[in-house]
Write a protein that holds these residues in place. Structure first.
Motif, PDB file in Angstrom:
ATOM      1  N   LEU A   7      47.696  20.630 -12.781  1.00 13.12           N
ATOM      2  CA  LEU A   7      47.490  20.448 -11.355  1.00 13.12           C
ATOM      3  C   LEU A   7      48.804  20.738 -10.646  1.00 13.12           C
ATOM      4  CD1 LEU A   7      46.017  19.394  -8.790  1.00 13.12           C
ATOM      5  CD2 LEU A   7      46.733  17.080  -9.486  1.00 13.12           C
ATOM      6  N   TYR A   8      48.804  21.766  -9.806  1.00 16.04           N
ATOM      7  CA  TYR A   8      49.960  22.059  -8.964  1.00 16.04           C
ATOM      8  C   TYR A   8      49.728  21.362  -7.640  1.00 16.04           C
ATOM      9  CZ  TYR A   8      51.420  25.517 -12.354  1.00 16.04           C
ATOM     10  OH  TYR A   8      51.833  26.126 -13.508  1.00 16.04           O
ATOM     11  N   SER A   9      50.704  20.557  -7.212  1.00 18.40           N
ATOM     12  CA  SER A   9      50.516  19.708  -6.038  1.00 18.40           C
ATOM     13  C   SER A   9      51.810  19.625  -5.244  1.00 18.40           C
ATOM     14  CB  SER A   9      50.087  18.310  -6.481  1.00 18.40           C
ATOM     15  OG  SER A   9      51.120  17.699  -7.234  1.00 18.40           O
ATOM     16  N   ARG A  10      51.712  18.884  -4.143  1.00 18.55           N
ATOM     17  CA  ARG A  10      52.870  18.631  -3.283  1.00 18.55           C
ATOM     18  C   ARG A  10      52.785  17.164  -2.848  1.00 18.55           C
ATOM     19  NH1 ARG A  10      52.144  22.319   0.974  1.00 18.55           N
ATOM     20  NH2 ARG A  10      53.532  23.806  -0.020  1.00 18.55           N
ATOM     21  N   PRO A  11      53.892  16.453  -2.828  1.00 18.17           N
ATOM     22  CA  PRO A  11      53.876  15.057  -2.371  1.00 18.17           C
ATOM     23  C   PRO A  11      53.321  14.955  -0.942  1.00 18.17           C
ATOM     24  CG  PRO A  11      55.989  15.573  -3.389  1.00 18.17           C
ATOM     25  CD  PRO A  11      55.237  16.866  -3.243  1.00 18.17           C
ATOM     26  N   GLY A  12      52.523  13.914  -0.712  1.00 24.86           N
ATOM     27  CA  GLY A  12      51.975  13.675   0.619  1.00 24.86           C
ATOM     28  C   GLY A  12      50.745  14.493   0.951  1.00 24.86           C
ATOM     29  N   CYS A  13      50.214  15.219  -0.001  1.00 26.44           N
ATOM     30  CA  CYS A  13      49.048  16.083   0.217  1.00 26.44           C
ATOM     31  C   CYS A  13      47.773  15.298  -0.097  1.00 26.44           C
ATOM     32  CB  CYS A  13      49.172  17.311  -0.695  1.00 26.44           C
ATOM     33  SG  CYS A  13      47.660  18.271  -0.898  1.00 26.44           S
ATOM     34  N   HIS A  14      46.947  15.051   0.934  1.00 21.17           N
ATOM     35  CA  HIS A  14      45.726  14.267   0.701  1.00 21.17           C
ATOM     36  C   HIS A  14      44.719  15.003  -0.170  1.00 21.17           C
ATOM     37  CE1 HIS A  14      44.266  16.689   4.097  1.00 21.17           C
ATOM     38  NE2 HIS A  14      43.056  16.378   3.695  1.00 21.17           N
ATOM     39  N   LEU A  15      44.657  16.335  -0.087  1.00 23.73           N
ATOM     40  CA  LEU A  15      43.765  17.088  -0.972  1.00 23.73           C
ATOM     41  C   LEU A  15      44.229  16.981  -2.423  1.00 23.73           C
ATOM     42  CD1 LEU A  15      43.031  20.343   1.074  1.00 23.73           C
ATOM     43  CD2 LEU A  15      41.523  18.377   0.730  1.00 23.73           C
ATOM     44  N   CYS A  16      45.540  16.900  -2.616  1.00 24.91           N
ATOM     45  CA  CYS A  16      46.089  16.717  -3.967  1.00 24.91           C
ATOM     46  C   CYS A  16      45.676  15.353  -4.514  1.00 24.91           C
ATOM     47  CB  CYS A  16      47.603  16.860  -3.957  1.00 24.91           C
ATOM     48  SG  CYS A  16      48.183  18.481  -3.424  1.00 24.91           S
ATOM     49  N   ASP A  17      45.703  14.338  -3.664  1.00 21.82           N
ATOM     50  CA  ASP A  17      45.272  13.008  -4.084  1.00 21.82           C
ATOM     51  C   ASP A  17      43.811  13.028  -4.509  1.00 21.82           C
ATOM     52  OD1 ASP A  17      47.818  12.077  -3.419  1.00 21.82           O
ATOM     53  OD2 ASP A  17      47.178  11.288  -1.464  1.00 21.82           O
ATOM     54  N   ASP A  18      42.972  13.715  -3.735  1.00 17.02           N
ATOM     55  CA  ASP A  18      41.551  13.826  -4.072  1.00 17.02           C
ATOM     56  C   ASP A  18      41.361  14.565  -5.391  1.00 17.02           C
ATOM     57  OD1 ASP A  18      41.047  12.576  -1.636  1.00 17.02           O
ATOM     58  OD2 ASP A  18      40.392  14.419  -0.630  1.00 17.02           O
ATOM     59  N   ALA A  19      42.086  15.681  -5.557  1.00 20.59           N
ATOM     60  CA  ALA A  19      41.977  16.488  -6.786  1.00 20.59           C
ATOM     61  C   ALA A  19      42.418  15.669  -7.993  1.00 20.59           C
ATOM     62  CB  ALA A  19      42.820  17.751  -6.657  1.00 20.59           C
ATOM     63  N   ARG A  20      43.515  14.935  -7.852  1.00 22.51           N
ATOM     64  CA  ARG A  20      44.026  14.115  -8.946  1.00 22.51           C
ATOM     65  C   ARG A  20      42.981  13.089  -9.384  1.00 22.51           C
ATOM     66  NH1 ARG A  20      47.695  12.096  -6.339  1.00 22.51           N
ATOM     67  NH2 ARG A  20      49.187  13.804  -6.576  1.00 22.51           N
ATOM     68  N   ALA A  21      42.312  12.463  -8.421  1.00 20.51           N
ATOM     69  CA  ALA A  21      41.290  11.453  -8.748  1.00 20.51           C
ATOM     70  C   ALA A  21      40.145  12.084  -9.544  1.00 20.51           C
ATOM     71  CB  ALA A  21      40.769  10.796  -7.473  1.00 20.51           C
ATOM     72  N   VAL A  22      39.692  13.268  -9.149  1.00 21.81           N
ATOM     73  CA  VAL A  22      38.611  13.953  -9.863  1.00 21.81           C
ATOM     74  C   VAL A  22      39.077  14.325 -11.267  1.00 21.81           C
ATOM     75  CG1 VAL A  22      37.185  16.038  -9.929  1.00 21.81           C
ATOM     76  CG2 VAL A  22      37.501  14.811  -7.773  1.00 21.81           C
ATOM     77  N   ILE A  23      40.268  14.893 -11.372  1.00 27.35           N
ATOM     78  CA  ILE A  23      40.793  15.304 -12.675  1.00 27.35           C
ATOM     79  C   ILE A  23      40.960  14.097 -13.598  1.00 27.35           C
ATOM     80  CG2 ILE A  23      42.825  16.251 -13.843  1.00 27.35           C
ATOM     81  CD1 ILE A  23      43.111  18.135 -11.354  1.00 27.35           C
ATOM     82  N   GLU A  24      41.500  13.008 -13.077  1.00 27.32           N
ATOM     83  CA  GLU A  24      41.670  11.812 -13.895  1.00 27.32           C
ATOM     84  C   GLU A  24      40.334  11.273 -14.389  1.00 27.32           C
ATOM     85  OE1 GLU A  24      44.049   9.184 -11.497  1.00 27.32           O
ATOM     86  OE2 GLU A  24      45.912  10.207 -12.084  1.00 27.32           O
ATOM     87  N   ALA A  25      39.312  11.304 -13.540  1.00 30.54           N
ATOM     88  CA  ALA A  25      37.991  10.830 -13.948  1.00 30.54           C
ATOM     89  C   ALA A  25      37.405  11.715 -15.042  1.00 30.54           C
ATOM     90  CB  ALA A  25      37.052  10.780 -12.741  1.00 30.54           C
TER      91      ALA A  25
END
Length: 80
Positions: A7-25
């Motif tokens: 997962l390529y992300s950036r701090p403070g990115c709400h879409l990144c937070d959403d993606a992380r939650a899906v990936i973790e699940a």
């Protein structure tokens, strides 16, 4: 265990937070691992992914950007 998902992300990115939650699940369900790479402060990654984050790769190939679908991610991990 080597991570199949990146997962390529950036701090403070709400879409990144959403993606992380899906990936973790999905990883929790499948027993897979993921790694997260921040593009912040890396000019090459910023240029490559800056307008598309979050970006996910599965087995080294780009899979999705902006949104992560749990169904599509499961299918990619199972070879489908």
């Amino acid at each position: 265990m080597s991570a199949r998902i990146t997962l390529y992300s950036r701090p403070g990115c709400h879409l990144c937070d959403d993606a992380r939650a899906v990936i973790e699940a999905v990883c929790s369900e499948t027993g897979e691992a993921y790694e997260e790479v921040s593009i912040a402060g890396d000019p090459g990654l910023e240029e490559r992914f800056g307008n598309e984050i979050p970006v996910t790769f599965v087995d080294g190939r780009q899979h999705d950007f902006w949104r992560v679908s749990a169904e599509r991610l499961r299918a990619a991990l199972s070879g489908g």
